[in-house]
Design a protein around this motif. Structure first.
Motif, PDB file in Angstrom:
ATOM      1  N   THR A 642       0.846  -1.194   0.000  1.00  0.00           N
ATOM      2  CA  THR A 642       0.000   0.000   0.000  1.00  0.00           C
ATOM      3  C   THR A 642       0.879   1.240   0.000  1.00  0.00           C
ATOM      4  OG1 THR A 642      -1.724  -1.174   1.224  1.00  0.00           O
ATOM      5  CG2 THR A 642      -1.817   1.237   1.226  1.00  0.00           C
ATOM      6  N   MET A 643       0.765   2.049  -1.048  1.00  0.00           N
ATOM      7  CA  MET A 643       1.557   3.273  -1.147  1.00  0.00           C
ATOM      8  C   MET A 643       0.943   4.144  -2.245  1.00  0.00           C
ATOM      9  SD  MET A 643       4.994   1.921  -3.159  1.00  0.00           S
ATOM     10  CE  MET A 643       5.509   0.957  -1.761  1.00  0.00           C
ATOM     11  N   HIS A 644       1.377   5.383  -2.313  1.00  0.00           N
ATOM     12  CA  HIS A 644       0.906   6.270  -3.380  1.00  0.00           C
ATOM     13  C   HIS A 644       1.369   5.737  -4.731  1.00  0.00           C
ATOM     14  CE1 HIS A 644      -0.779   9.285  -0.808  1.00  0.00           C
ATOM     15  NE2 HIS A 644       0.370   9.514  -0.190  1.00  0.00           N
ATOM     16  N   THR A 645       0.502   5.826  -5.725  1.00  0.00           N
ATOM     17  CA  THR A 645       0.857   5.479  -7.098  1.00  0.00           C
ATOM     18  C   THR A 645       0.307   6.541  -8.038  1.00  0.00           C
ATOM     19  OG1 THR A 645      -1.132   4.125  -7.340  1.00  0.00           O
ATOM     20  CG2 THR A 645       0.892   2.998  -6.653  1.00  0.00           C
ATOM     21  N   PHE A 663       2.166   3.476 -11.018  1.00  0.00           N
ATOM     22  CA  PHE A 663       3.501   3.150 -10.534  1.00  0.00           C
ATOM     23  C   PHE A 663       3.863   4.012  -9.325  1.00  0.00           C
ATOM     24  CE2 PHE A 663       3.242   2.017 -14.973  1.00  0.00           C
ATOM     25  CZ  PHE A 663       3.820   0.755 -15.013  1.00  0.00           C
ATOM     26  N   ALA A 664       4.837   3.518  -8.551  1.00  0.00           N
ATOM     27  CA  ALA A 664       5.254   4.223  -7.339  1.00  0.00           C
ATOM     28  C   ALA A 664       6.568   4.968  -7.516  1.00  0.00           C
ATOM     29  CB  ALA A 664       5.375   3.240  -6.171  1.00  0.00           C
ATOM     30  N   SER A 665       7.413   4.504  -8.435  1.00  0.00           N
ATOM     31  CA  SER A 665       8.730   5.127  -8.630  1.00  0.00           C
ATOM     32  C   SER A 665       8.997   5.307 -10.113  1.00  0.00           C
ATOM     33  CB  SER A 665       9.838   4.267  -8.004  1.00  0.00           C
ATOM     34  OG  SER A 665       9.590   4.026  -6.631  1.00  0.00           O
ATOM     35  N   HIS A 666       9.721   6.383 -10.444  1.00  0.00           N
ATOM     36  CA  HIS A 666      10.000   6.697 -11.846  1.00  0.00           C
ATOM     37  C   HIS A 666      11.402   7.274 -11.949  1.00  0.00           C
ATOM     38  CE1 HIS A 666       9.381   9.773 -15.338  1.00  0.00           C
ATOM     39  NE2 HIS A 666       9.954   8.672 -15.788  1.00  0.00           N
ATOM     40  N   LEU A 667      12.218   6.693 -12.817  1.00  0.00           N
ATOM     41  CA  LEU A 667      13.552   7.210 -13.096  1.00  0.00           C
ATOM     42  C   LEU A 667      13.637   7.518 -14.587  1.00  0.00           C
ATOM     43  CD1 LEU A 667      16.546   7.756 -12.286  1.00  0.00           C
ATOM     44  CD2 LEU A 667      17.010   5.379 -12.913  1.00  0.00           C
ATOM     45  N   MET A 668      13.984   8.756 -14.941  1.00  0.00           N
ATOM     46  CA  MET A 668      14.206   9.139 -16.323  1.00  0.00           C
ATOM     47  C   MET A 668      15.695   9.337 -16.552  1.00  0.00           C
ATOM     48  SD  MET A 668      15.009  11.462 -18.832  1.00  0.00           S
ATOM     49  CE  MET A 668      14.928  13.129 -18.178  1.00  0.00           C
ATOM     50  N   MET A 678      14.973  11.311 -10.658  1.00  0.00           N
ATOM     51  CA  MET A 678      14.184  10.338  -9.909  1.00  0.00           C
ATOM     52  C   MET A 678      12.993  11.043  -9.294  1.00  0.00           C
ATOM     53  SD  MET A 678      13.749   7.218  -8.597  1.00  0.00           S
ATOM     54  CE  MET A 678      15.294   6.288  -8.495  1.00  0.00           C
ATOM     55  N   GLN A 679      11.840  10.383  -9.340  1.00  0.00           N
ATOM     56  CA  GLN A 679      10.661  10.923  -8.671  1.00  0.00           C
ATOM     57  C   GLN A 679       9.792   9.777  -8.164  1.00  0.00           C
ATOM     58  OE1 GLN A 679       8.723  13.524 -11.474  1.00  0.00           O
ATOM     59  NE2 GLN A 679       8.376  11.935 -12.996  1.00  0.00           N
ATOM     60  N   HIS A 680       9.004  10.091  -7.127  1.00  0.00           N
ATOM     61  CA  HIS A 680       8.118   9.103  -6.522  1.00  0.00           C
ATOM     62  C   HIS A 680       6.691   9.616  -6.548  1.00  0.00           C
ATOM     63  CE1 HIS A 680      11.428   6.621  -5.474  1.00  0.00           C
ATOM     64  NE2 HIS A 680      11.906   7.408  -4.522  1.00  0.00           N
ATOM     65  N   ALA A 681       5.751   8.697  -6.597  1.00  0.00           N
ATOM     66  CA  ALA A 681       4.341   9.054  -6.665  1.00  0.00           C
ATOM     67  C   ALA A 681       3.888   9.708  -5.361  1.00  0.00           C
ATOM     68  CB  ALA A 681       3.507   7.814  -6.947  1.00  0.00           C
ATOM     69  N   ALA A 709      18.412   2.257  -1.553  1.00  0.00           N
ATOM     70  CA  ALA A 709      18.022   3.333  -0.645  1.00  0.00           C
ATOM     71  C   ALA A 709      17.198   4.404  -1.348  1.00  0.00           C
ATOM     72  CB  ALA A 709      19.263   3.956  -0.012  1.00  0.00           C
ATOM     73  N   ASP A 710      17.273   4.463  -2.680  1.00  0.00           N
ATOM     74  CA  ASP A 710      16.518   5.469  -3.439  1.00  0.00           C
ATOM     75  C   ASP A 710      15.123   4.989  -3.822  1.00  0.00           C
ATOM     76  OD1 ASP A 710      18.782   6.949  -3.244  1.00  0.00           O
ATOM     77  OD2 ASP A 710      19.316   6.880  -5.359  1.00  0.00           O
ATOM     78  N   LEU A 711      14.811   3.742  -3.514  1.00  0.00           N
ATOM     79  CA  LEU A 711      13.497   3.190  -3.848  1.00  0.00           C
ATOM     80  C   LEU A 711      12.713   2.934  -2.561  1.00  0.00           C
ATOM     81  CD1 LEU A 711      14.575   0.630  -6.597  1.00  0.00           C
ATOM     82  CD2 LEU A 711      13.466   2.844  -6.961  1.00  0.00           C
ATOM     83  N   PRO A 712      11.410   3.184  -2.557  1.00  0.00           N
ATOM     84  CA  PRO A 712      10.599   2.999  -1.341  1.00  0.00           C
ATOM     85  C   PRO A 712      10.279   1.540  -1.111  1.00  0.00           C
ATOM     86  CG  PRO A 712       9.199   3.722  -3.127  1.00  0.00           C
ATOM     87  CD  PRO A 712      10.608   3.723  -3.672  1.00  0.00           C
TER      88      PRO A 712
END
Length: 746
Positions: A642-645, A663-668, A678-681, A709-712
Motif C-alpha cells: 500500500t503506497m501512493h501510485t 507506478f510508485a517510482s519513476h527514473l528518467m 528520480m521521482q516518486h508518486a 536506498a533510493d526506492l521505497p
C-alpha cells in the motif's frame, strides 16, 4: 552477569572432485580442472594466517575431505590438470590447439582484481579482448604464450605471499618467463599447498581455530536418505522417475570423513557442516551416532521449522533476534546434537556485496550490523549490556568471494579484525567453545525439523529440474547395480565405492538444468558421468549408453534469470565478466529474424545488497538520439504494498497493459547527456522529485546502478520494473515488448 555479543564465523572450504577416473594412471591422477591448485594458493592458507595475527579472535573453518585429498595429490606430485600440463610444457612444443586453449582459458579470473593490477597480464588480456583470439593466434610470439602461462598462475597466488623473495622477483620481472621460471612457480604452489592442513592443525591446537568437517564427498544427505524429501518444501515438485533411497550410504560418508579428520588433525571432530547446510529428521541419528556434537544450517530452515518468517528492518537486521541468535538442541535416538543457524544476510554481505565496497567502509558496515543486533537484544531489558549469551553465526563459502575483493580480501579482513580486536562488546568464538560454556536451552522437535538447505530452505537447486532428475535416475540405476554385487565390499572393491561417493557429490546436480550456469557446465556433466562409468567398470559391468551421452545440450541460452549477485563497474563498457551472472532478456534481432526490430538488442539486469543494475545493449552501429529515442524511463510498482501510485507521465501513451498501470517510482535517464531524474508518486496523481545517487554511463552500451536506498522498498519486497523509451516526454516503445522485469530486494 553481562555478556558481549558472541559471534561465530564459519568459513566453508570446498571444491568438487575434479579427478577423472577415466584419464588417471597408477602414477598420476588426471584432474579435469585446476581449481583446487589455484584456490589452494590464493584462499585457504592466507585466510587463517591473517587471523593468526589477531590471537584473541577465534573462528571455525570447514575443510571438506574431498578438498583435503585433492590438495594432498598435488603436494605429492600425483595430480596433473590440463592447465598445469601446459604450464610445464616447453613453448616450442605447444600445438595450435594448445595455444587456442591457452587463449580461451588462461584469463579465467576476475580481471578487475586478478588481471588488471599486473601490467603485462593486463596487456595480454587487452589484446585478446580488443583484437580477438584469431589475431592473437596469428601475431603472438612464443614469449607471449609463455608470459600468459606464468601470469595466470602468479595472479592466483595470494598477495600475502608476495614478499616471498622468489615471488617478488617474478612480479618485478613481469615478462619473458622461461620454462625454469614456470617450473619454479609450480614448486611454489606446492609449497603453499603443503602448509594448509598443518597450519589449520597448529591453530586448532592453540585454541584459536576449530576445524570441522563435511560428509566425505559433499553429498546432500537428506536426498541420499530419500529423494522424496524434495517435496517437503515444494509439495508439487516433479521428482525423478526412480526414487533414490539409500540411507545406508549416509554413515559411510560420515565415517570416512571422521576417519580422515582424525588422521590429519590428531583428534576427533566436533562439528559437522552438512553439505549445502542441508538437513532433515532422517539424517540426524546418523550424525549423532558417528559422534558429531553440533551442526549448522541456515535461518530459512529455522524459519520453516518454527513456521516463522524472519522479517528485517530497512537496514537488513531481523526483528526477532531472540529466535535466530542462539543454539538449539535436537534429540535423537542416538543422542543429542546441537544446531546453530546462520544469519543469511550477514553471510551474503561478505559473500556477495562487500567486495564492491571500500574495504574499511565494508568492515565498518559489518561491525555496525553486529552492534545493531546487540542493541536489539537489549530492548526488553534495562541497561545496555547483554544479560544472556547470544550467538550470531556468520557462515559462508570461504574461497570464491575473495576473487572480487581488493588484494583477495586482505584489506577488508585486516580492517575488520582490527576493529573487532578493539571491541569489548563483541567477542569472536568457535562454535564449540560457545557450546561448552552455554549449552542449548531450547529444544527443537526433531520430527519437526524442516527438510531443506541454505537455498530458499528447499532442495530445488539439486532436484526437481528435468535434467537434475535425469541425473538422479542415472545415479539410482548405478547404485542398484552396485547393490546387485554383494561381493563388491568396500574392502574388496574400493574403486567402485569411491566412484559411487564421487557421483553422489552435490556439485554436479548444482550445475545441471536451470538455475546455475558456467562456462564449465559441459565439464561438470562429463565428470559426473565419468564417475558413474568408473563404477560400472570397477564392477566389470558394461557402461550403459545413456551414461556415455551428455545429460543436456551445453550452449548459451537466450533469456535467463539472474544467477547470482553482480557488482558491475558502471562505465558504459558492458564488461563480460561483470554481467555474466546477470539476468538476460533478448529483445531485438538476437531472438531471430521474425522478432520485431528494436533499437535495443539485449537487456541485462541484476542486483546486490546495495543496488539494482541495468544494462542495455543497442543495435550495432546505432547511437541514442538517432534511430534510438534519447530517453529511457523506468517505472516500478510494488505488488501487494500500500503506497501512493501515479500514472505514467508520458504523452501519446497507448491505453494497454502494462502502460496503463499505476507506478510508485519513476527514473528518467537522458541517454545523450547521461543525466537522470528520480521521482516518486504522491497523492492526487502527482510525481514529486527525490534526490538520488543513481550512477549512469553510456558508451558502448547503457549501464546504470540504482541504490535500493533510493526506492521505497523493504527487504524481501517484490518489485516489478517496466522500461520505456521516449522522446522529449512522448512515448515511443516498450523496451521488452511485453511483461515486466521481476526482482526482489535482498
Amino acid at each position: 552477569m553481562s555478556h558481549p555479543l558472541y559471534v561465530a564465523f564459519i568459513w566453508h572450504q570446498h571444491q568438487p572432485l575434479y579427478k577423472s577416473r577415466a584419464a588417471s594412471t597408477p602414477d598420476c591422477e588426471q584432474y579435469r580442472l585446476p581449481w583446487v591448485r589455484l584456490h589452494g594458493t590464493k584462499d585457504y592458507l592466507d585466510l587463517v594466517l591473517l587471523l593468526e595475527q589477531f590471537p584473541q579472535l577465534h573462528q571455525t573453518v570447514n575443510l571438506v575431505p574431498s578438498l583435503i585429498l585433492q590438495i594432498e595429490d598435488y603436494c605429492s606430485g600425483k595430480a596433473l590438470d590440463p592447465y598445469l600440463k601446459l604450464l610445464l610444457t616447453p613453448l616450442d612444443q605447444l600445438s595450435r590447439d594448445d595455444q587456442q586453449f591457452i587463449l580461451e582459458r588462461f584469463f579465467d579470473a576476475n580481471h578487475h582484481t586478478l588481471v588488471d593490477p599486473h601490467p603485462r597480464y593486463r596487456e595480454l588480456y587487452g589484446q585478446r579482448q580488443d583484437q580477438g583470439m584469431a589475431w592473437c593466434l596469428e601475431n603472438w610470439q612464443l614469449r607471449d604464450f609463455g608470459d600468459l602461462l606464468a601470469w595466470h598462475n602468479l595472479a592466483w597466488i595470494d598477495p600475502l605471499f608476495w614478499d616471498d623473495p622468489e615471488i617478488a622477483t617474478w612480479l618485478k620481472q613481469g615478462q619473458d618467463f622461461t620454462l625454469a621460471d614456470r617450473q619454479r612457480i609450480f614448486s611454489k604452489q606446492k609449497e603453499i599447498l603443503s602448509r594448509i592442513v598443518p597450519q589449520h592443525r597448529q591453530m586448532q591446537e592453540s585454541g584459536q581455530l576449530e576445524v570441522m568437517t563435511t560428509p566425505y564427498t559433499h553429498p546432500i544427505l537428506p536426498l541420499l536418505a530419500d529423494t522424496n524429501a524434495g517435496r517437503v518444501a515444494v509439495p508439487q515438485m516433479e521428482l525423478p522417475q526412480q526414487r533414490f533411497q539409500w540411507p545406508e550410504d549416509i554413515p559411510r560418508h560420515l565415517h570416512k570423513a571422521w576417519k580422515l579428520y582424525c588422521d590429519r588433525f590428531g583428534q576427533e571432530p566436533r562439528g559437522l557442516w552438512p553439505s549445502e547446510q542441508s538437513v532433515s529428521p532422517a539424517i540426524l541419528p546418523h550424525i549423532a551416532r558417528q559422534g558429531f556434537q553440533w551442526i549448522c544450517s541456515d535461518e530459512a530452515v529455522l524459519g520453516w521449522t518454527k513456521q516463522h518468517f524472519f522479517h528485517r528492518d530497512g537496514t537488513g537486521n531481523v526483528f526477532e533476534p531472540e529466535l535466530l541468535y542462539r543454539p538449539y538442541r535436537l534429540k535423537t535416538e542416538a543422542g543429542d546434537v546441537a544446531i546453530v543457524f546462520r544469519d543469511h544476510r550477514l553471510s551474503d554481505l561478505i559473500g556477495f556485496t562487500y567486495g564492491s565496497m571500500n574495504p574499511r567502509a565494508a568492515a565498518g558496515d559489518l561491525v555496525g550490523h553486529l552492534e545493531a543486533i546487540a542493541r536489539s537484544l537489549t530492548r526488553n531489558q534495562e541497561g545496555t549490556s547483554l544479560e544472556k549469551p547470544w550467538l550470531v553465526t556468520i557462515a559462508l563459502d570461504g574461497e570464491n568471494c575473495w576473487e572480487y575483493y581488493q588484494e583477495d580480501g586482505k584489506p577488508f579482513l585486516e580492517a575488520l579484525y582490527r576493529t573487532l580486536s578493539r571491541q569489548t562488546g563483541i567477542k569472536l568464538v568457535t562454535v564449540s567453545e560457545f557450546l561448552d560454556r552455554f549449552p542449548p536451552t531450547e529444544t527443537l522437535p526433531t520430527d519437526k525439523l524442516h527438510s531443506g538447505s541454505w537455498v530458499d530452505g528447499s532442495f530445488t537447486t539439486w532436484i526437481g529440474d528435468p535434467v537434475k532428475n535425469k541425473a538422479w535416475d542415472l545415479l539410482t540405476e548405478a547404485r542398484q547395480v552396485l547393490a546387485n554385487h554383494p561381493e563388491a565390499t568396500e574392502e574388496a572393491n574400493p574403486e567402485a565405492w569411491e566412484a559411487l561417493y564421487a557421483a553422489e557429490g552435490s556439485d554436479w546436480f548444482w550445475w545441471f538444468g536451470e538455475g546455475h550456469s558456467s562456462d564449465q557446465d559441459a565439464m561438470f556433466d562429463r565428470l559426473f558421468r565419468e564417475h558413474l562409468g568408473a563404477l560400472y567398470s570397477a564392477l566389470g559391468e558394461p557402461i550403459p549408453e545413456r551414461v556415455k551421452q551428455p545429460l543436456e545440450v551445453h550452449e548459451r541460452k537466450g533469456d535467463m534469470r539472474p544467477q547470482s549477485f553482480i557488482h558491475p563497474v558502471i562505465d558504459g563498457v558492458g564488461d563480460e565478466q561483470d554481467w555474466e551472472r546477470a539476468g538476460r532478456i533478448d529483445v531485438g534481432g538476437s531472438r531471430g529474424t521474425m522478432h520485431r526490430a528494436t533499437p535495443v538488442q539485449r537487456l541485462w539486469y541484476g542486483l546486490d545488497h546495495l543496488n539494482f543494475y541495468l544494462r542495455l545493449d543497442f543495435s550495432q552501429g546505432l547511437e541514442p538520439g538517432q534511430a534510438c529515442p534519447p530517453e529511457l524511463h523506468l517505472f516500478w510498482y510494488y505488488p501487494h504494498q500500500t503506497m501512493h501510485t501515479s500514472p505514467v507521465p508520458l504523452r501519446d501513451l497507448p491505453s494497454q497493459p502494462p502502460l496503463n498501470y499505476r507506478f510508485a517510482s519513476h527514473l528518467m535517464v537522458n541517454l545523450l547527456s547521461e543525466t537522470f531524474r528520480m521521482q516518486h508518486a504522491a497523492a492526487d496523481n502527482r510525481w514529486l522529485p527525490r534526490n538520488s545517487r543513481v550512477k549512469v554511463a553510456v558508451n558502448e552500451c547503457l549501464e546504470l546502478a540504482v541504490p535500493w536506498a533510493d526506492l521505497p522498498t523493504e527487504p524481501d519486497w517484490n518489485l516489478h520494473l517496466i522500461p520505456v523509451l521516449a522522446d522529449q516526454g512522448s512515448f515511443r516503445e516498450l523496451v521488452i515488448g511485453e511483461g515486466f522485469i521481476p526482482m526482489t530486494m535482498p
